[in-house]
Motif scaffolding. Structure first.
Motif, PDB file in Angstrom:
ATOM      1  N   PHE A 221      10.297   4.957   6.597  1.00  0.00           N
ATOM      2  CA  PHE A 221       9.065   4.879   7.380  1.00  0.00           C
ATOM      3  C   PHE A 221       8.411   3.501   7.223  1.00  0.00           C
ATOM      4  N   LEU A 222       8.331   2.996   5.984  1.00  0.00           N
ATOM      5  CA  LEU A 222       7.771   1.656   5.776  1.00  0.00           C
ATOM      6  C   LEU A 222       8.599   0.590   6.488  1.00  0.00           C
ATOM      7  N   PHE A 223       9.915   0.752   6.476  1.00  0.00           N
ATOM      8  CA  PHE A 223      10.797  -0.155   7.200  1.00  0.00           C
ATOM      9  C   PHE A 223      10.450  -0.161   8.688  1.00  0.00           C
ATOM     10  N   ALA A 224      10.220   1.028   9.256  1.00  0.00           N
ATOM     11  CA  ALA A 224       9.851   1.121  10.670  1.00  0.00           C
ATOM     12  C   ALA A 224       8.508   0.442  10.943  1.00  0.00           C
TER      13      ALA A 224
ATOM     14  N   ILE B 266      -9.938   5.757   5.666  1.00  0.00           N
ATOM     15  CA  ILE B 266     -10.364   5.935   7.055  1.00  0.00           C
ATOM     16  C   ILE B 266     -11.576   5.072   7.378  1.00  0.00           C
ATOM     17  N   SER B 267     -12.492   4.935   6.424  1.00  0.00           N
ATOM     18  CA  SER B 267     -13.720   4.170   6.682  1.00  0.00           C
ATOM     19  C   SER B 267     -13.457   2.690   6.878  1.00  0.00           C
ATOM     20  N   ASN B 268     -12.348   2.189   6.347  1.00  0.00           N
ATOM     21  CA  ASN B 268     -12.031   0.764   6.511  1.00  0.00           C
ATOM     22  C   ASN B 268     -11.821   0.390   7.974  1.00  0.00           C
TER      23      ASN B 268
ATOM     24  N   GLU C   6      -5.208  -4.141   9.734  1.00  0.00           N
ATOM     25  CA  GLU C   6      -5.099  -4.317   8.281  1.00  0.00           C
ATOM     26  C   GLU C   6      -5.629  -3.092   7.547  1.00  0.00           C
ATOM     27  N   GLY C   7      -6.721  -2.512   8.060  1.00  0.00           N
ATOM     28  CA  GLY C   7      -7.222  -1.287   7.459  1.00  0.00           C
ATOM     29  C   GLY C   7      -6.266  -0.120   7.642  1.00  0.00           C
ATOM     30  N   MET C   8      -5.617  -0.073   8.810  1.00  0.00           N
ATOM     31  CA  MET C   8      -4.632   0.981   9.058  1.00  0.00           C
ATOM     32  C   MET C   8      -3.412   0.843   8.153  1.00  0.00           C
ATOM     33  N   SER C   9      -3.169  -0.353   7.633  1.00  0.00           N
ATOM     34  CA  SER C   9      -2.030  -0.542   6.731  1.00  0.00           C
ATOM     35  C   SER C   9      -2.207   0.231   5.434  1.00  0.00           C
ATOM     36  N   GLY C  10      -3.434   0.596   5.105  1.00  0.00           N
ATOM     37  CA  GLY C  10      -3.663   1.458   3.956  1.00  0.00           C
ATOM     38  C   GLY C  10      -3.803   2.917   4.352  1.00  0.00           C
ATOM     39  N   LEU C  11      -4.363   3.156   5.541  1.00  0.00           N
ATOM     40  CA  LEU C  11      -4.600   4.531   5.978  1.00  0.00           C
ATOM     41  C   LEU C  11      -3.313   5.243   6.376  1.00  0.00           C
ATOM     42  N   ILE C  12      -2.474   4.580   7.155  1.00  0.00           N
ATOM     43  CA  ILE C  12      -1.265   5.241   7.665  1.00  0.00           C
ATOM     44  C   ILE C  12      -0.350   5.705   6.546  1.00  0.00           C
TER      45      ILE C  12
ATOM     46  N   ASN D 218       0.826  -1.212   0.000  1.00  0.00           N
ATOM     47  CA  ASN D 218       0.000   0.000   0.000  1.00  0.00           C
ATOM     48  C   ASN D 218       0.858   1.258   0.000  1.00  0.00           C
ATOM     49  N   GLY D 219       1.926   1.234   0.775  1.00  0.00           N
ATOM     50  CA  GLY D 219       2.808   2.382   0.820  1.00  0.00           C
ATOM     51  C   GLY D 219       3.483   2.653  -0.510  1.00  0.00           C
ATOM     52  N   LEU D 220       3.893   1.596  -1.196  1.00  0.00           N
ATOM     53  CA  LEU D 220       4.527   1.768  -2.499  1.00  0.00           C
ATOM     54  C   LEU D 220       3.555   2.369  -3.511  1.00  0.00           C
ATOM     55  N   TRP D 221       2.303   1.962  -3.460  1.00  0.00           N
ATOM     56  CA  TRP D 221       1.309   2.482  -4.398  1.00  0.00           C
ATOM     57  C   TRP D 221       1.057   3.976  -4.177  1.00  0.00           C
ATOM     58  N   VAL D 222       0.925   4.401  -2.913  1.00  0.00           N
ATOM     59  CA  VAL D 222       0.615   5.814  -2.674  1.00  0.00           C
ATOM     60  C   VAL D 222       1.814   6.703  -2.971  1.00  0.00           C
TER      61      VAL D 222
END
Length: 505
Positions: A238-241, A384-386, A183-189, A59-63
């Protein structure tokens, strides 16, 4: 006291537990400041932290793509390359599922989870140093390091579906929502961090453009993307952390005694521990993960500890409490019928196909015609809604099968509306209306909320069926995602039925 192996002995044991539950202290749990009903808040948060590691890397790579694309030779063809790589990475969950099936659940799950979290963390760290490294393949320049490391990240995240969910069978059903919140926060953060970085910020300027064919300049309105507030390298750190955080959470859940008290297996209960004059009989709480259980011990009025049964500590299984249903029939949990079981597997595949495979691939076609702001609002608010939908699933009583079906149906209808706006791009309905952007953003938020609630509700039902049910839930999640992604890839890149809206329309 009647012999412990008889039905009368088990009834006496259960009656004593109902009269003096604190003396038994099942799984070492006791009241503390972190308790909220049947949930230990600290452990619940650690479970959510563990869940963040499921999809945070991909998710982080996509954003981060809008910042990376100007520096890479593939340009905006890069997302299509990444889509194919993610599908190839499904070799990971296939191998794990085969290992589960062939070894009859005897694989070392902890070691594999630690392995994939380590691979994910190392891949994120290497991306920070080598994401711009290119090489020539077949006479064309490609982002070799990025594509290779993306494959490892995709293997980690895809495999998490068939490893992390079965691991959650170690905890009571109430903690399933905590995992899905993570899991939802993995896209939101990552989305929030990318917004703080300034991803997607641009201005439109009237610029002189040279026509390569006629060698004549003319003026066009072109998007000018702003420089990010911090570089791509920092985002990968950040993703590493985040991956390290997930690994630390997994370690705590396995080895910290405070967290282990919330396990439903491998703990000993001292039946006569409070009575020094009585002989002590040790019982071990265990869980049958290999089949759909119909004989489970459950006491919702006192402990809420489902999916457990009393097994002697010498590993010799005694008759289940289910044989004593004449006075305690309410203690026997209801198992899913085989027809319902397979129906929900198909339903989770359908949900995953539209939510993970189809709609994310057409989000730009659906939202950009309504403006750049509408697109970023749809991405952020739906992220956020996830987790919010997962939290609602935690607060509300367990959803019935009828509610799951109704919510999935309405979610599918909203998905159909979203697909209609994508197909009609760059001039979808209500594009000239002031309410158009509001409607399309609300559609994305509503779709994500409905589908997320249905997904976590199905997983909660499968949690009660044991580890193997969660394994197949994860496998069908990946299968549905693959099918949806392949179909959408054909529609977008082969049949080209979608047309992008210009960023400066």
């Amino acid at each position: 006291m009647p012999p412990e192996g008889t039905c009368e002995g088990k009834k006496a044991l259960l009656q004593k537990f109902e009269r003096q539950p604190d003396q038994f202290n099942i799984m070492g749990r006791g009241k503390n400041v972190f308790s909220c009903g049947e949930i230990n808040v600290f452990v619940y948060i650690v479970v959510a932290m563990f869940g963040v590691g499921s999809w945070v890397a991909v998710n982080g790579l996509w954003v981060e793509l809008p910042v990376m694309v100007p520096y890479l030779p593939e340009g905006w063809k890069l997302p299509s390359y990444l889509t194919v790589i993610i599908q190839l990475a499904n070799i990971g969950p296939i191998l794990v599922t085969l290992a589960y099936t062939c070894s009859k659940d005897s694989i070392n799950e902890k070691a594999i989870v630690f392995l994939i979290l380590t691979v994910g963390a190392v891949a994120c760290l290497l991306l920070a140093f080598f994401w711009r490294t290119t090489s020539y393949i077949g006479g064309e320049e490609h982002s070799t390091a990025l594509l290779v490391l993306q494959f490892f990240l995709a293997c980690v995240d895809c495999t998490s579906s068939v490893l992390f969910l079965p691991f959650m069978s170690l905890f009571r059903v109430e903690y399933m929502t905590g995992y899905f919140i993570g899991e939802g926060m993995s896209g939101l953060i990552p989305s929030l961090v990318a917004l703080g970085q300034g991803v997607g910020k641009m201005t439109c300027q009237n610029m002189s453009v040279l026509n390569q064919t006629t060698n004549i300049s003319h003026y066009e309105i072109q998007p000018i993307y702003h420089e990010p507030t911090f570089p791509v390298e920092d985002f990968f750190f950040f993703l590493f952390a985040m991956m390290i955080m997930s690994g630390v959470a997994f370690t705590l859940l396995n080895y910290l005694p405070y967290c282990k008290r919330e396990h439903t297996v491998e703990y000993v209960m001292d039946v006569e521990g409070a009575d020094s004059n009585s002989s002590s009989s040790n019982y071990e709480l265990s869980s049958d993960h290999g089949k759909v259980r119909e004989e489970e011990y459950q006491d919702p009025s006192q402990t809420g500890h489902s999916n457990t049964e009393l097994v002697p500590s010498n590993k010799k299984k005694k008759p289940s409490l289910a044989v004593c249903t004449d006075t305690h029939s309410s203690l026997v949990s209801e198992a899913l019928s085989r027809r319902t079981y397979f129906y929900f597997l198909i339903l989770i595949a359908w949900i995953s196909a539209i939510s993970n495979g189809v709609l994310p691939s057409v989000q730009t076609y659906s939202c950009l015609p309504y403006g750049n702001s509408a697109y970023h609002l749809a991405v952020t608010l739906s992220s956020i809604s996830n987790p919010l939908a997962c939290f609602v699933a935690f607060v509300l009583p367990e959803a019935s099968r009828i509610i799951i079906n109704v919510l999935t149906f309405f979610g599918t209808c909203v998905a159909a509306f979203i697909m209609l706006t994508a197909v009609q791009s760059p001039t979808p309905l209500l594009v000239e209306s002031n309410g158009g952007p509001v409607i399309v953003v609300l559609a994305w938020v509503l779709f994500t909320a409905l589908i997320s609630f249905s997904k976590v509700s199905i997983a909660t039902l499968f949690r009660k069926e044991g580890k193997r049910a969660l394994l197949w839930c994860g496998a069908m999640t990946q299968l549905g995602s693959v099918i949806g992604a392949i179909i959408t890839y054909i529609l977008v890149n082969v049949l080209t039925i979608f047309e992008s809206a210009p960023p400066c329309a």
